[in-house]
Design a protein around this motif. Structure first.
Motif, PDB file in Angstrom:
ATOM      1  N   ALA A 108       2.732   3.516  -5.629  1.00  0.00           N
ATOM      2  CA  ALA A 108       4.064   3.515  -6.251  1.00  0.00           C
ATOM      3  C   ALA A 108       3.949   3.405  -7.771  1.00  0.00           C
ATOM      4  O   ALA A 108       4.694   4.049  -8.510  1.00  0.00           O
ATOM      5  CB  ALA A 108       4.895   2.364  -5.698  1.00  0.00           C
ATOM      6  N   LEU A 109       2.984   2.609  -8.232  1.00  0.00           N
ATOM      7  CA  LEU A 109       2.819   2.368  -9.663  1.00  0.00           C
ATOM      8  C   LEU A 109       2.407   3.624 -10.428  1.00  0.00           C
ATOM      9  O   LEU A 109       2.735   3.782 -11.602  1.00  0.00           O
ATOM     10  CB  LEU A 109       1.731   1.313  -9.877  1.00  0.00           C
ATOM     11  N   GLN A 152       7.912  -4.867  -2.262  1.00  0.00           N
ATOM     12  CA  GLN A 152       6.659  -4.701  -3.014  1.00  0.00           C
ATOM     13  C   GLN A 152       6.534  -3.271  -3.543  1.00  0.00           C
ATOM     14  O   GLN A 152       6.086  -3.050  -4.667  1.00  0.00           O
ATOM     15  CB  GLN A 152       5.454  -4.995  -2.112  1.00  0.00           C
ATOM     16  N   VAL A 153       6.928  -2.302  -2.725  1.00  0.00           N
ATOM     17  CA  VAL A 153       6.871  -0.898  -3.165  1.00  0.00           C
ATOM     18  C   VAL A 153       7.859  -0.682  -4.313  1.00  0.00           C
ATOM     19  O   VAL A 153       7.517  -0.113  -5.358  1.00  0.00           O
ATOM     20  CB  VAL A 153       7.190   0.074  -1.999  1.00  0.00           C
ATOM     21  N   VAL A 154       9.086  -1.164  -4.112  1.00  0.00           N
ATOM     22  CA  VAL A 154      10.156  -0.948  -5.102  1.00  0.00           C
ATOM     23  C   VAL A 154       9.802  -1.607  -6.439  1.00  0.00           C
ATOM     24  O   VAL A 154      10.134  -1.081  -7.512  1.00  0.00           O
ATOM     25  CB  VAL A 154      11.513  -1.445  -4.547  1.00  0.00           C
ATOM     26  N   LYS A 155       9.090  -2.739  -6.382  1.00  0.00           N
ATOM     27  CA  LYS A 155       8.654  -3.424  -7.609  1.00  0.00           C
ATOM     28  C   LYS A 155       7.828  -2.471  -8.481  1.00  0.00           C
ATOM     29  O   LYS A 155       7.985  -2.416  -9.693  1.00  0.00           O
ATOM     30  CB  LYS A 155       7.810  -4.641  -7.225  1.00  0.00           C
ATOM     31  N   GLY A 156       6.995  -1.669  -7.835  1.00  0.00           N
ATOM     32  CA  GLY A 156       6.144  -0.717  -8.562  1.00  0.00           C
ATOM     33  C   GLY A 156       6.898   0.485  -9.093  1.00  0.00           C
ATOM     34  O   GLY A 156       6.343   1.293  -9.826  1.00  0.00           O
ATOM     35  N   LEU A 157       8.164   0.609  -8.689  1.00  0.00           N
ATOM     36  CA  LEU A 157       8.968   1.760  -9.116  1.00  0.00           C
ATOM     37  C   LEU A 157       9.949   1.373 -10.218  1.00  0.00           C
ATOM     38  O   LEU A 157      10.801   2.177 -10.611  1.00  0.00           O
ATOM     39  CB  LEU A 157       9.740   2.329  -7.911  1.00  0.00           C
ATOM     40  N   HIS A 158       9.822   0.134 -10.698  1.00  0.00           N
ATOM     41  CA  HIS A 158      10.765  -0.394 -11.698  1.00  0.00           C
ATOM     42  C   HIS A 158      10.848   0.521 -12.933  1.00  0.00           C
ATOM     43  O   HIS A 158       9.837   1.011 -13.420  1.00  0.00           O
ATOM     44  CB  HIS A 158      10.341  -1.800 -12.117  1.00  0.00           C
ATOM     45  N   GLY A 159      12.100   0.722 -13.391  1.00  0.00           N
ATOM     46  CA  GLY A 159      12.308   1.526 -14.603  1.00  0.00           C
ATOM     47  C   GLY A 159      12.516   3.008 -14.320  1.00  0.00           C
ATOM     48  O   GLY A 159      12.521   3.818 -15.233  1.00  0.00           O
ATOM     49  N   THR A 160      12.708   3.344 -13.057  1.00  0.00           N
ATOM     50  CA  THR A 160      12.841   4.762 -12.685  1.00  0.00           C
ATOM     51  C   THR A 160      14.299   5.222 -12.684  1.00  0.00           C
ATOM     52  O   THR A 160      14.633   6.264 -13.241  1.00  0.00           O
ATOM     53  CB  THR A 160      12.227   5.006 -11.284  1.00  0.00           C
ATOM     54  N   ASP A 178      12.269 -12.002  -2.252  1.00  0.00           N
ATOM     55  CA  ASP A 178      11.917 -11.993  -3.683  1.00  0.00           C
ATOM     56  C   ASP A 178      11.316 -10.658  -4.087  1.00  0.00           C
ATOM     57  O   ASP A 178      10.603 -10.032  -3.311  1.00  0.00           O
ATOM     58  CB  ASP A 178      10.884 -13.081  -3.985  1.00  0.00           C
ATOM     59  N   ILE A 179      11.609 -10.250  -5.309  1.00  0.00           N
ATOM     60  CA  ILE A 179      10.977  -9.036  -5.824  1.00  0.00           C
ATOM     61  C   ILE A 179      10.505  -9.273  -7.253  1.00  0.00           C
ATOM     62  O   ILE A 179      11.116  -9.991  -7.998  1.00  0.00           O
ATOM     63  CB  ILE A 179      11.929  -7.804  -5.728  1.00  0.00           C
TER      64      ILE A 179
END
Ligand code: G4P
Length: 179
Positions: A108-109, A152-160, A178-179
């Protein structure tokens, strides 16, 4: 009529044919094609996305993973960019499930902005679907585990995409994840 509309209809038609024998895991066994159409709709209507390649990739996002479709077939039909986005969001189903899930968190990152958009909408659709009804055979614990992993996946997509991320954060909050 915009020249993009026939292309979008071709893409929906292709995905519908490929997924024609598949059903979702919900008690109604909803036709699988509802999912990719719903993911594309989220991108368009909630994410404000007009990039035709992203919308096409959303419609096609499970074709390589879950049907006999190949990368080369998508490339020939819809071009290299669309095929590459689909490839980026495709899990290797030959890997053990735990490893596959871990790889999604890691990948994801590093994936492209277009692939990140498809991933965000895919997760938003699936989490809403879990709130709507529980897939056949799933326990409440398994549903909660999916939320925890998806965070956890969505955390790596932050700022999209702020709009989609805000809606996902609200779903995690409601589940106290928690995220
Ligand atoms: N919520 C929900 N999900 C359903 C339903 N039917 C099929 N699915 C699919 O099930 C997958 C999640 O189930 P898991 O047990 O965690 O994963 P797995 O099927 O890939 O092993 C998701 O696919 P995936 O490609 O693995 O997506 P993702 O896990 O990468 O988001 C989701 O699209 C349904 O009725 N409700």
């Amino acid at each position: 009529m915009s020249s993009e509309l026939p292309l979008l209809l071709d893409t929906i038609n292709f995905a519908a044919e490929k997924h024609r024998h598949q059903r979702r895991k919900d008690p109604d066994a909803t036709p699988y094609i509802n999912h990719p159409i719903g993911v594309a709709r989220i991108l368009s209507h909630e994410g404000g996305i007009t990039d035709i390649e992203v919308l096409q990739a959303a419609l096609l996002h499970d074709t390589i993973e879950d049907t006999d479709t190949t990368f080369e077939e998508l490339e020939a039909m819809f071009g290299n960019k669309v095929a590459r986005i689909v490839q980026e969001v495709t899990d290797d189903k030959t890997l053990p499930k735990q490893e596959r899930k871990l790889l999604q968190v890691k990948h994801a990152l590093h994936c492209s902005h277009q692939a990140k958009l498809v991933k965000l909408a895919d997760k938003l659709y699936n989490l809403r679907d879990l709130n709507r009804c529980t897939p056949v055979g799933w326990t409440a614990e398994r549903v909660q585990e999916y939320f925890v992993w998806a965070a956890q996946v969505v955390k790596g997509l932050h700022g999209t995409n702020a709009a989609l991320e805000e809606k996902l954060l609200q779903l995690f909050k409601e589940r106290e994840v928690d995220i």
